[in-house]
Motif scaffolding. Structure first.
Motif, PDB file in Angstrom:
ATOM      1  N   ARG A  25       0.845  -1.202   0.000  1.00  0.00           N
ATOM      2  CA  ARG A  25       0.000   0.000   0.000  1.00  0.00           C
ATOM      3  C   ARG A  25       0.879   1.251   0.000  1.00  0.00           C
ATOM      4  NH1 ARG A  25      -5.333  -1.209   1.949  1.00  0.00           N
ATOM      5  NH2 ARG A  25      -5.481  -3.350   2.734  1.00  0.00           N
ATOM      6  N   TYR A  26       0.582   2.144  -0.927  1.00  0.00           N
ATOM      7  CA  TYR A  26       1.201   3.465  -0.949  1.00  0.00           C
ATOM      8  C   TYR A  26       0.131   4.507  -0.647  1.00  0.00           C
ATOM      9  CZ  TYR A  26       5.560   1.854  -3.126  1.00  0.00           C
ATOM     10  OH  TYR A  26       6.754   1.248  -3.381  1.00  0.00           O
ATOM     11  N   GLN A  27       0.435   5.406   0.275  1.00  0.00           N
ATOM     12  CA  GLN A  27      -0.428   6.564   0.540  1.00  0.00           C
ATOM     13  C   GLN A  27       0.379   7.806   0.171  1.00  0.00           C
ATOM     14  OE1 GLN A  27      -3.693   6.198   1.796  1.00  0.00           O
ATOM     15  NE2 GLN A  27      -3.899   8.321   1.091  1.00  0.00           N
ATOM     16  N   TYR A  28      -0.156   8.604  -0.752  1.00  0.00           N
ATOM     17  CA  TYR A  28       0.593   9.738  -1.281  1.00  0.00           C
ATOM     18  C   TYR A  28       0.150  11.046  -0.628  1.00  0.00           C
ATOM     19  CZ  TYR A  28       1.638   6.279  -4.900  1.00  0.00           C
ATOM     20  OH  TYR A  28       2.036   5.140  -5.567  1.00  0.00           O
ATOM     21  N   GLN A  29       1.106  11.972  -0.510  1.00  0.00           N
ATOM     22  CA  GLN A  29       0.823  13.273   0.078  1.00  0.00           C
ATOM     23  C   GLN A  29      -0.068  14.108  -0.832  1.00  0.00           C
ATOM     24  OE1 GLN A  29       4.272  15.817   0.369  1.00  0.00           O
ATOM     25  NE2 GLN A  29       3.513  16.762   2.247  1.00  0.00           N
ATOM     26  N   THR A  31      -1.918  14.155  -5.120  1.00  0.00           N
ATOM     27  CA  THR A  31      -2.478  13.284  -6.157  1.00  0.00           C
ATOM     28  C   THR A  31      -1.418  12.851  -7.168  1.00  0.00           C
ATOM     29  OG1 THR A  31      -4.634  14.334  -5.950  1.00  0.00           O
ATOM     30  CG2 THR A  31      -4.212  13.118  -7.985  1.00  0.00           C
ATOM     31  N   HIS A  85      -4.982   9.411  -8.537  1.00  0.00           N
ATOM     32  CA  HIS A  85      -5.223   8.646  -7.306  1.00  0.00           C
ATOM     33  C   HIS A  85      -4.310   9.153  -6.201  1.00  0.00           C
ATOM     34  CE1 HIS A  85      -2.166   6.489  -9.731  1.00  0.00           C
ATOM     35  NE2 HIS A  85      -1.627   6.104  -8.582  1.00  0.00           N
ATOM     36  N   ASP A  86      -4.797   9.002  -4.971  1.00  0.00           N
ATOM     37  CA  ASP A  86      -4.054   9.429  -3.781  1.00  0.00           C
ATOM     38  C   ASP A  86      -3.460   8.250  -3.028  1.00  0.00           C
ATOM     39  OD1 ASP A  86      -4.758  12.187  -4.140  1.00  0.00           O
ATOM     40  OD2 ASP A  86      -6.748  11.717  -3.343  1.00  0.00           O
ATOM     41  N   SER A  87      -3.823   7.025  -3.427  1.00  0.00           N
ATOM     42  CA  SER A  87      -3.283   5.830  -2.799  1.00  0.00           C
ATOM     43  C   SER A  87      -3.250   4.709  -3.828  1.00  0.00           C
ATOM     44  CB  SER A  87      -4.136   5.409  -1.588  1.00  0.00           C
ATOM     45  OG  SER A  87      -5.448   5.061  -2.002  1.00  0.00           O
ATOM     46  N   GLN A 295       5.520   9.882   0.208  1.00  0.00           N
ATOM     47  CA  GLN A 295       4.690   8.681   0.183  1.00  0.00           C
ATOM     48  C   GLN A 295       4.978   7.806   1.391  1.00  0.00           C
ATOM     49  OE1 GLN A 295       6.878   5.848  -2.958  1.00  0.00           O
ATOM     50  NE2 GLN A 295       6.310   7.827  -3.857  1.00  0.00           N
ATOM     51  N   ASP A 296       3.932   7.211   1.926  1.00  0.00           N
ATOM     52  CA  ASP A 296       4.053   6.263   3.031  1.00  0.00           C
ATOM     53  C   ASP A 296       3.807   4.861   2.481  1.00  0.00           C
ATOM     54  OD1 ASP A 296       4.499   8.235   5.009  1.00  0.00           O
ATOM     55  OD2 ASP A 296       2.349   8.637   5.121  1.00  0.00           O
TER      56      ASP A 296
END
Length: 312
Positions: A25-29, A31, A85-87, A295-296
């Protein structure tokens, strides 16, 4: 989504069966407008492993996707996401069957390691030439005098090749401490050897460098390993991780795998994704994104033993 199956020899019998779920899973700061990814998440079929089922799906859904083979024969999935996308979630799920590998007794009678080294420069068979792909320096595996000196403590004159390889496996386990904060992907082997700390990727590449420094082919294996929860405790979902180990070319037995992180000859608890010269050839996921900022990343792997249903 992709789904694949592979055939095993008629009458082959499995000794272990596993379900593997690998989620990234990537969560972006901010878009992401475009993402292209190159996935090594499909278990590789070979003599000791059969893929019973396999699928990959992404969220958001890919705009374009195709399967192919890389230079080393591993299955790769190329995907492109063109929707903002944001994730990003990449879910790979597989069921694999494993056959029994050579045991300690089976590997005891290998040739002296010098004979194997000399064979690499003389034999011109397809098998030997293929093994020579894994004989030279690669982006993350360079050799240097201290590495050869460390190898030669195990590879004494006339010692059987696989006996020496097992001794090297055990020495790395005994001499080095597992420390997830000690190294990064780019940490050079010189620092790993001097610091005596690292993770499975470091220990695999260290052992490969030792073997190549004395003229023996060795390849990097990417995959998973079954972990065992404490007695009386349930197996935790997502608590496993990607793993790495080493495969050594032996003329009489083919490729034989050793795990320096766990001080063992590989048997029936390792699931293979693919192999290459080092980590850079078979990283599970790499690519490029436009946008996104910071990105997390969260990776969860679950390896679950399943009942063995008999012959394939």
């Amino acid at each position: 989504m992709t789904g694949t199956t592979h055939e095993w020899p008629v009458g082959a019998v499995a000794c272990a069966r596993y379900r593997v779920v690998h989620e990234t899973r990537y969560q972006y700061q901010s878009t992401v407008s475009l993402s292209q990814q190159y996935l090594h998440m499909t278990p590789r079929p070979f003599a000791w492993q059969h893929t019973e089922s396999h699928l990959i799906w992404l969220d958001p859904v890919v705009s374009e996707g195709r399967d192919g083979l890389d230079y080393f024969g591993n299955t790769v999935r190329h995907v492109a996401l063109t929707v903002p996308h944001d994730s990003l979630l990449v879910h790979a799920e597989s069921t694999v069957l494993l056959r029994a590998r050579p045991t300690l007794a089976k590997i005891a009678a290998s040739l002296p390691w010098e004979s194997v080294r000399d064979m690499m420069g003389k034999e011109k068979s397809a098998t030997t030439l293929e093994a020579c792909r894994y004989l030279y320096a690669s982006p993350h595996v360079q050799w240097f005098p201290a590495l050869e000196a460390y190898a030669r403590v195990s590879f004494t004159p006339g010692r059987p090749q696989l006996d020496a390889a097992l001794d090297l496996t055990r020495r790395i386990f005994d001499d080095f401490e597992f420390d997830s904060k000690a190294t990064e992907i780019s940490t050079p082997l010189e620092q790993v050897l001097s610091g005596r700390r690292g993770v499975c990727q470091d220990f695999a590449q260290l052992m490969i460098g030792c073997l190549r420094s004395i003229g023996l082919p060795a390849r990097y294996i990417s995959g998973y390993i079954l972990t065992h929860p404490p007695e009386g405790k349930p197996r935790l979902v997502g608590a496993d991780a990607s793993h790495a180990w080493v495969s050594v070319y032996c003329p009489s037995l083919g490729w034989v795998d050793f795990d320096p992180t766990n001080r063992c000859l590989v048997q029936h608890e390792h699931i293979t994704l693919g192999w290459g010269r080092d980590f850079s050839d078979v990283t599970p996921m790499r690519g490029i994104v436009l946008g996104g900022g910071r990105q997390d990343l969260d990776v969860q792997v679950t390896v679950t033993p399943l009942p063995v249903l008999g012959g394939v």
